[in-house]
Design a protein around this motif. Structure first.
Motif, PDB file in Angstrom:
ATOM      1  N   UNK A   1       0.754  -1.322   0.098  1.00 27.20           N
ATOM      2  CA  UNK A   1       0.152  -0.002  -0.053  1.00 27.20           C
ATOM      3  C   UNK A   1       0.799   1.266  -0.158  1.00 27.20           C
ATOM      4  N   UNK A   2       1.917   1.159   0.781  1.00 19.27           N
ATOM      5  CA  UNK A   2       2.859   2.377   1.044  1.00 19.27           C
ATOM      6  C   UNK A   2       3.606   2.788  -0.273  1.00 19.27           C
ATOM      7  N   UNK A   3       3.984   1.611  -0.996  1.00 15.90           N
ATOM      8  CA  UNK A   3       4.865   1.471  -2.076  1.00 15.90           C
ATOM      9  C   UNK A   3       3.986   2.124  -3.373  1.00 15.90           C
ATOM     10  N   UNK A   4       2.873   1.568  -3.535  1.00 19.58           N
ATOM     11  CA  UNK A   4       2.345   1.851  -4.697  1.00 19.58           C
ATOM     12  C   UNK A   4       1.301   3.134  -4.502  1.00 19.58           C
ATOM     13  N   UNK A   5       0.808   3.406  -3.153  1.00 18.93           N
ATOM     14  CA  UNK A   5       0.015   4.639  -2.910  1.00 18.93           C
ATOM     15  C   UNK A   5      -1.417   4.233  -3.234  1.00 18.93           C
ATOM     16  N   UNK A   6      -1.954   2.797  -3.106  1.00 16.59           N
ATOM     17  CA  UNK A   6      -3.057   2.292  -3.411  1.00 16.59           C
ATOM     18  C   UNK A   6      -3.282   1.300  -2.260  1.00 16.59           C
TER      19      UNK A   6
ATOM     20  N   UNK B   1      -5.591  -3.065  -5.700  1.00 20.66           N
ATOM     21  CA  UNK B   1      -4.667  -3.153  -6.856  1.00 20.66           C
ATOM     22  C   UNK B   1      -5.310  -4.314  -7.950  1.00 20.66           C
ATOM     23  N   UNK B   2      -5.746  -3.663  -8.959  1.00 23.54           N
ATOM     24  CA  UNK B   2      -6.409  -4.839  -9.820  1.00 23.54           C
ATOM     25  C   UNK B   2      -6.009  -4.960 -11.211  1.00 23.54           C
ATOM     26  N   UNK B   3      -5.194  -3.785 -11.603  1.00 25.43           N
ATOM     27  CA  UNK B   3      -4.511  -3.718 -12.759  1.00 25.43           C
ATOM     28  C   UNK B   3      -2.907  -3.275 -12.712  1.00 25.43           C
TER      29      UNK B   3
ATOM     30  N   UNK C   1       8.688   0.599  -9.203  1.00 24.93           N
ATOM     31  CA  UNK C   1       8.158   0.162  -7.953  1.00 24.93           C
ATOM     32  C   UNK C   1       8.003  -1.515  -8.395  1.00 24.93           C
ATOM     33  N   UNK C   2       8.252  -1.804  -9.592  1.00 27.86           N
ATOM     34  CA  UNK C   2       7.872  -3.532  -9.972  1.00 27.86           C
ATOM     35  C   UNK C   2       8.482  -4.437  -9.239  1.00 27.86           C
ATOM     36  N   UNK C   3       9.912  -4.259  -9.053  1.00 24.29           N
ATOM     37  CA  UNK C   3      10.743  -4.969  -8.633  1.00 24.29           C
ATOM     38  C   UNK C   3      10.483  -5.411  -7.271  1.00 24.29           C
ATOM     39  N   UNK C   4      10.084  -4.349  -6.345  1.00 22.98           N
ATOM     40  CA  UNK C   4       9.615  -4.396  -5.132  1.00 22.98           C
ATOM     41  C   UNK C   4       8.290  -4.889  -4.662  1.00 22.98           C
ATOM     42  N   UNK C   5       7.413  -4.646  -6.010  1.00 24.56           N
ATOM     43  CA  UNK C   5       6.039  -5.165  -5.653  1.00 24.56           C
ATOM     44  C   UNK C   5       6.019  -6.786  -6.037  1.00 24.56           C
ATOM     45  N   UNK C   6       6.806  -7.230  -6.886  1.00 20.89           N
ATOM     46  CA  UNK C   6       6.962  -8.493  -7.141  1.00 20.89           C
ATOM     47  C   UNK C   6       7.336  -9.371  -6.054  1.00 20.89           C
ATOM     48  N   UNK C   7       8.451  -8.834  -5.242  1.00 16.79           N
ATOM     49  CA  UNK C   7       8.829  -9.392  -4.214  1.00 16.79           C
ATOM     50  C   UNK C   7       7.688  -9.460  -2.887  1.00 16.79           C
TER      51      UNK C   7
ATOM     52  N   UNK D   1      -2.257 -13.588  -5.690  1.00 16.20           N
ATOM     53  CA  UNK D   1      -1.065 -12.709  -5.528  1.00 16.20           C
ATOM     54  C   UNK D   1       0.009 -13.187  -6.681  1.00 16.20           C
ATOM     55  N   UNK D   2       0.058 -14.593  -6.977  1.00 14.51           N
ATOM     56  CA  UNK D   2       1.038 -14.838  -7.982  1.00 14.51           C
ATOM     57  C   UNK D   2       0.577 -14.413  -9.357  1.00 14.51           C
ATOM     58  N   UNK D   3      -0.757 -14.178  -9.731  1.00 17.23           N
ATOM     59  CA  UNK D   3      -1.401 -13.612 -10.880  1.00 17.23           C
ATOM     60  C   UNK D   3      -0.677 -12.109 -10.765  1.00 17.23           C
ATOM     61  N   UNK D   4      -0.735 -11.501  -9.738  1.00 18.29           N
ATOM     62  CA  UNK D   4      -0.563  -9.952  -9.792  1.00 18.29           C
ATOM     63  C   UNK D   4       1.044 -10.051 -10.301  1.00 18.29           C
TER      64      UNK D   4
END
Length: 393
Positions: free
Chosen positions: A175-180, A185-187, A195-201, A234-237
């Motif tokens: 939430x803090x990383x993305x701001x949502x 987060x649906x798309x 932020x993609x690398x940290x989001x994936x982790x 979460x894997x799909x995301x």
């Protein structure tokens, strides 16, 4: 306009341009370990701005008087009285904007230092020390709007098997990383490229935590499947940003596809379905895809394929010779790959494999991407060819 007024205006303009130049230079300065270096730079910039402001103020009509009193030590004091351009100079010099900047820099430095202690104290595959949580909590309290500390707190809860708290902190970090809010987060378009690398982790960690709940907290198979479904989500995301055509070094895709295969295996095992079930087919396909990846660590994917085929054989009305044969072949491949591995985790994995093959009911409940305990493998381990390899571990 009088010559001295023009000179004052030019004087102010020149120093204003110098101060603007300072601000541009600041963007290219190397990062300093000592914040006081930045403080000295800001002090020089502030002096320049004060001179600039006083030069410009000299051409502005009107009156301005300033009286300033300061205490020097416990008993002394100083008073300054000024008017006109000098008053403007005093105001800019005394009203000190650099103090707030330095406070923020110091806070940032303190946060990074504490976060480093927090992170370095959390092992990759073992229970963290008691002091690690204290460091991470201190970092989170120092700056609650940064995501990194919550990520580390989630890791600590994961390794201590408090999966609900792990999920809460991983979700907060997303939430803090993305701001949502994480659950909104649906798309993929909601995630910035940086932020993609940290989001994936964090999505991988969320996925693992839901598997941990399914294996430890769930009351029945239906409840377990519900948690496994959350893991799949979460894997799909995470897969939004990765495909099989990614570069061979893309270990993130490898980890995600392995986790997805494991989730489908869990769903199939918990549903007690036959090998015609979609989860069976997807799991087999995804494990085989993973095995074919250049950077894959093959042994545990092969172990799970052996487990799936062994269970399929056991679920067949009269047994399926082909399934049993495939189960044996994948298990032998798994043992050979494990024996040939030079990983530093090798000794631990040897012990784990022996436990899974000979005493599956006494093995630690798997969390995350750890191997499934498969009782059907006990019969396979009695085969002379399999047993000799297993005892060689």
């Amino acid at each position: 306009m009088k010559t001295e007024v023009w000179l004052s205006f030019i004087f102010g303009t020149v120093f204003f341009l110098i101060s603007i130049s300072f601000s541009f230079i600041a963007f290219y300065l190397p990062q300093q370990k000592d914040p006081q270096i930045l403080g000295n730079f800001l002090y020089v910039m502030q002096m320049t701005l004060a001179m600039s402001a006083s030069g410009v103020a000299a051409v502005i009509p009107g009156f301005l008087n300033v009286e300033l009193k300061r205490r020097l030590g416990p008993s002394g004091s100083i008073a300054i009285r000024a008017g006109g351009a000098i008053a403007v100079f005093i105001i800019v010099l005394v009203v000190n904007p650099r103090s707030l900047t330095l406070d923020q820099v110091m806070q940032r430095v303190s946060y990074d230092e504490i976060l480093e202690k927090c992170t370095s104290d959390i092992p990759l595959s073992a229970t963290p020390g008691e002091e690690s949580m204290a460091y991470c909590r201190q970092a989170a309290n120092l700056d609650p709007k940064r995501w990194e500390a919550y990520h580390q707190i989630g890791r600590i809860y994961y390794w201590t098997e408090d999966y609900s708290q792990a999920i809460e902190n991983f979700a907060q970090s997303v939430t803090l990383l993305v701001g949502t809010p994480e659950n909104q987060i649906i798309t993929a378009s909601q995630i910035k490229a940086a932020a993609v690398t940290d989001f994936d982790a964090m999505e991988i960690n969320l996925s693992r935590s839901y598997v941990g709940i399914a294996n430890k907290v769930a009351k029945d198979n239906a409840d377990s499947i519900r948690w496994i479904d959350a893991s799949v989500e979460h894997v799909r995301k995470g897969l939004w940003f990765h495909t099989p055509k990614d570069e061979t070094a893309d270990t993130v895709y490898d980890e995600l596809i392995y986790m997805l295969a494991l989730d489908h295996a869990y769903r199939w095992i918990l549903s007690n379905s036959t090998q015609t079930d979609d989860d069976f087919k997807q799991s087999v396909h995804e494990f085989k895809e993973y095995i074919g990846r250049p950077k894959a660590v093959r042994q545990w994917a092969e172990y799970h394929l052996a487990c799936i085929y062994a269970k399929a054989n056991a679920r067949s009305e009269h047994g399926d010779a082909d399934d049993k044969k495939l189960a044996r072949e994948f298990l032998i491949a798994s043992l050979r790959d494990l024996l040939g591995s030079n990983s530093e985790k090798g000794p631990f994995q040897h012990i784990l494999m022996k436990c899974l093959l000979f005493f599956p009911d006494f093995c630690h409940a798997p969390r995350g991407s750890e191997p499934i305990a498969c009782r059907e493998m006990v019969e396979l381990a009695r085969d002379d060819g399999v047993r000799s390899l297993a005892l060689a571990l």
